[in-house]
Enzyme design. Sequence first.
Site, PDB file in Angstrom:
ATOM      1  CE  LYS A 155      31.564  38.049  21.838  1.00  0.00           C
ATOM      2  NZ  LYS A 155      31.232  38.504  23.166  1.00  0.00           N
TER       3      LYS A 155
ATOM      4  CE  LYS B  92      33.949  37.206  27.029  1.00  0.00           C
ATOM      5  NZ  LYS B  92      34.830  38.616  26.751  1.00  0.00           N
TER       6      LYS B  92
ATOM      7  N   GLY C  69      25.461  41.251  24.227  1.00  0.00           N
ATOM      8  CA  GLY C  69      24.534  41.867  25.431  1.00  0.00           C
ATOM      9  C   GLY C  69      24.961  41.203  26.809  1.00  0.00           C
TER      10      GLY C  69
ATOM     11  CE1 TYR D 237      35.636  38.875  35.511  1.00  0.00           C
ATOM     12  CE2 TYR D 237      36.655  38.828  37.371  1.00  0.00           C
ATOM     13  CZ  TYR D 237      35.724  39.168  36.706  1.00  0.00           C
ATOM     14  OH  TYR D 237      34.806  40.376  37.168  1.00  0.00           O
ATOM     15  CB  ILE D 238      41.035  41.301  33.278  1.00  0.00           C
ATOM     16  CG1 ILE D 238      41.384  40.671  31.844  1.00  0.00           C
ATOM     17  CG2 ILE D 238      41.646  42.566  33.446  1.00  0.00           C
ATOM     18  CD1 ILE D 238      42.745  40.217  31.524  1.00  0.00           C
TER      19      ILE D 238
ATOM     20  NE  ARG E 246      26.268  45.742  17.359  1.00  0.00           N
ATOM     21  CZ  ARG E 246      26.572  46.038  18.381  1.00  0.00           C
ATOM     22  NH1 ARG E 246      26.448  47.901  18.536  1.00  0.00           N
ATOM     23  NH2 ARG E 246      26.709  45.501  19.421  1.00  0.00           N
TER      24      ARG E 246
ATOM     25  NE  ARG F 266      23.720  51.525  26.981  1.00  0.00           N
ATOM     26  CZ  ARG F 266      23.850  50.446  26.256  1.00  0.00           C
ATOM     27  NH1 ARG F 266      23.281  49.596  26.051  1.00  0.00           N
ATOM     28  NH2 ARG F 266      25.160  50.450  25.458  1.00  0.00           N
TER      29      ARG F 266
HETATM   30  P1  ADP Z   1      28.892  40.999  24.975  1.00  0.00           P
HETATM   31  O1  ADP Z   1      29.502  40.718  23.707  1.00  0.00           O
HETATM   32  O2  ADP Z   1      28.039  40.166  25.549  1.00  0.00           O
HETATM   33  O3  ADP Z   1      28.661  42.342  25.339  1.00  0.00           O
HETATM   34  P2  ADP Z   1      31.897  41.343  25.842  1.00  0.00           P
HETATM   35  O4  ADP Z   1      32.912  40.300  25.463  1.00  0.00           O
HETATM   36  O5  ADP Z   1      31.617  42.738  24.964  1.00  0.00           O
HETATM   37  O6  ADP Z   1      30.511  40.581  25.757  1.00  0.00           O
HETATM   38  O7  ADP Z   1      32.045  41.635  27.510  1.00  0.00           O
HETATM   39  C1  ADP Z   1      30.967  42.406  27.987  1.00  0.00           C
HETATM   40  C2  ADP Z   1      31.622  42.775  29.337  1.00  0.00           C
HETATM   41  O8  ADP Z   1      31.947  41.468  30.298  1.00  0.00           O
HETATM   42  C3  ADP Z   1      32.919  43.403  29.477  1.00  0.00           C
HETATM   43  O9  ADP Z   1      32.652  44.832  29.303  1.00  0.00           O
HETATM   44  C4  ADP Z   1      33.436  43.157  30.938  1.00  0.00           C
HETATM   45  O10 ADP Z   1      32.861  43.976  31.900  1.00  0.00           O
HETATM   46  C5  ADP Z   1      33.165  41.780  30.853  1.00  0.00           C
HETATM   47  N1  ADP Z   1      34.206  40.730  30.399  1.00  0.00           N
HETATM   48  C6  ADP Z   1      34.216  39.969  29.369  1.00  0.00           C
HETATM   49  N2  ADP Z   1      35.458  39.349  29.158  1.00  0.00           N
HETATM   50  C7  ADP Z   1      36.084  39.692  30.256  1.00  0.00           C
HETATM   51  C8  ADP Z   1      37.111  39.147  31.223  1.00  0.00           C
HETATM   52  N3  ADP Z   1      37.930  38.034  30.181  1.00  0.00           N
HETATM   53  N4  ADP Z   1      37.620  39.411  32.315  1.00  0.00           N
HETATM   54  C9  ADP Z   1      36.874  40.586  32.734  1.00  0.00           C
HETATM   55  N5  ADP Z   1      35.858  40.910  32.574  1.00  0.00           N
HETATM   56  C10 ADP Z   1      35.509  40.655  31.285  1.00  0.00           C
END
Ligand code: ADP
Length: 445
Positions: free
Chosen positions: A116, A158, A164, A202-203, A292, A336
């Site tokens: 990432k 993260k 997931g 964190y948004i 994918r 789902r």
């Molecule tokens: P994964 O690859 O584990 O699915 P993602 O990066 O796609 O992780 O994030 C999954 C979810 O986590 C997002 O849809 C959102 O709800 C939350 N999230 C991730 N990053 C942020 C962020 N910077 N601010 C707020 N929510 C976040």
Amino acid sequence: MFKKVLIANRGEIALRVIRTCKEMGISTVAVYSKADKESLHVRFADEAVCIGPASSAESYLSITKIMAAVEITNADAVHPGYGFLSENADFAEVCEEYGVKFIGPSASMIRSMGDKITAKETMIKAKVPVVPGSDGAVKNVKEGIKSANEIGYPVILKATAGGGGKGMRIVYSDEEFEDQLSKAQVEAAASFGNDMMYMEKYIEEPRHIEIQIIGDQHGQVVHLSERDCSIQRRHQKLVEESPSPFMDDKLREKMGKAAIKAGKSINYEGAGTVEFLVDKNRNFYFMEMNTRIQVEHPVTEEVINRDLIKEQIKVAAGEKLSGQNYYPVMHSIECRINAEDPYHNFRPSPGHITSFHSAKGHGVRVDTHVYAGYTVPPYYDSMIAKLICKAETREECIKKMSRALDEFIIEGIKTTIPFHQQLMKDERFKSGNVTTKFMDDFELK
Ligand code: ADP
């Protein structure tokens, strides 16, 4: 065109790929673990090869075993589905070396989006807006706190190898930083064998809106509009829909362009999804790209009226895209259905399905590998079916979904159907005004 495709996956997605291959006149090979002998993907493929015991590490994740199955069946292409080896660059590379077509992007494209941090760096170079965050990995607590203050709390930690929804922690202050970092690291190490972390702003109360793209081998990348996946539990998607109730033509055009830019910046080939967070002011930020097909691809198929697996196979075989983008002409929602007990914190509920009556009727689609008499094994993902509805408007689609859920009967195990039934009647959900925080104050009655 390919003569024989081996599907390196299980469950509903393996069956989904088999169906399209059959329609295209392509032979199919299923692979299965001993725990999946009775699964429908095994029954409906032209050939099936047992690749090992129940444990994924010794079956669906074993490159050696899958390549042995390719060799003995003489398959000329491999479809990886989602999960398992679908975003494993080493697997794509082994396929390339072996001369069998990996239906998806090249190993180097997967690598540029897999980690990432690298993905975000690539996007910054391509001038796609990203969530503000740390430069690279969080090295230690002291530096982490320093950069959290630069970004401004709250921040989200993260896992760089994340997926997931695992290995994520929100931090609100210096005091809790160390504790949250170590918790996230433990979870990331257990889930991905890698505890490297990065940090983002964190948004607050965003929507999760993603853009489906597809690229061909001739440099063309188009978008297929959006999916809204804001209904999540612990960062995992529960319901997806297209179009997003938040979307307007202007934003779709802007996000579509950004997603195409993301794809073109790595000469992307195949189906892929560019995930964004969108704040209330319609600012959008790149989060990650999935290289994918995704679980939720059917809602896009329903609203643009195209078979995405067929499109994937065609571009993998070298066909050219027309160059046009696709826009929704219908509304579609996917629920789902998981073998989980929504009344007990969504705990897994594997076991024997004693009766199974699928929802049916106009505008109703069910993608599943299970049936009455099937035993859901405890070893894999708990999703057992996807219920997808389409209608002309969102309101009609919700009504249809509600009706379909009422006639979807699965007995013997607990499922998430009661949760979805309540959701479809929820006023907030019906208003379309939802964010990723929706589930925080949703109470199951
Ligand atoms: P994964 O690859 O584990 O699915 P993602 O990066 O796609 O992780 O994030 C999954 C979810 O986590 C997002 O849809 C959102 O709800 C939350 N999230 C991730 N990053 C942020 C962020 N910077 N601010 C707020 N929510 C976040």
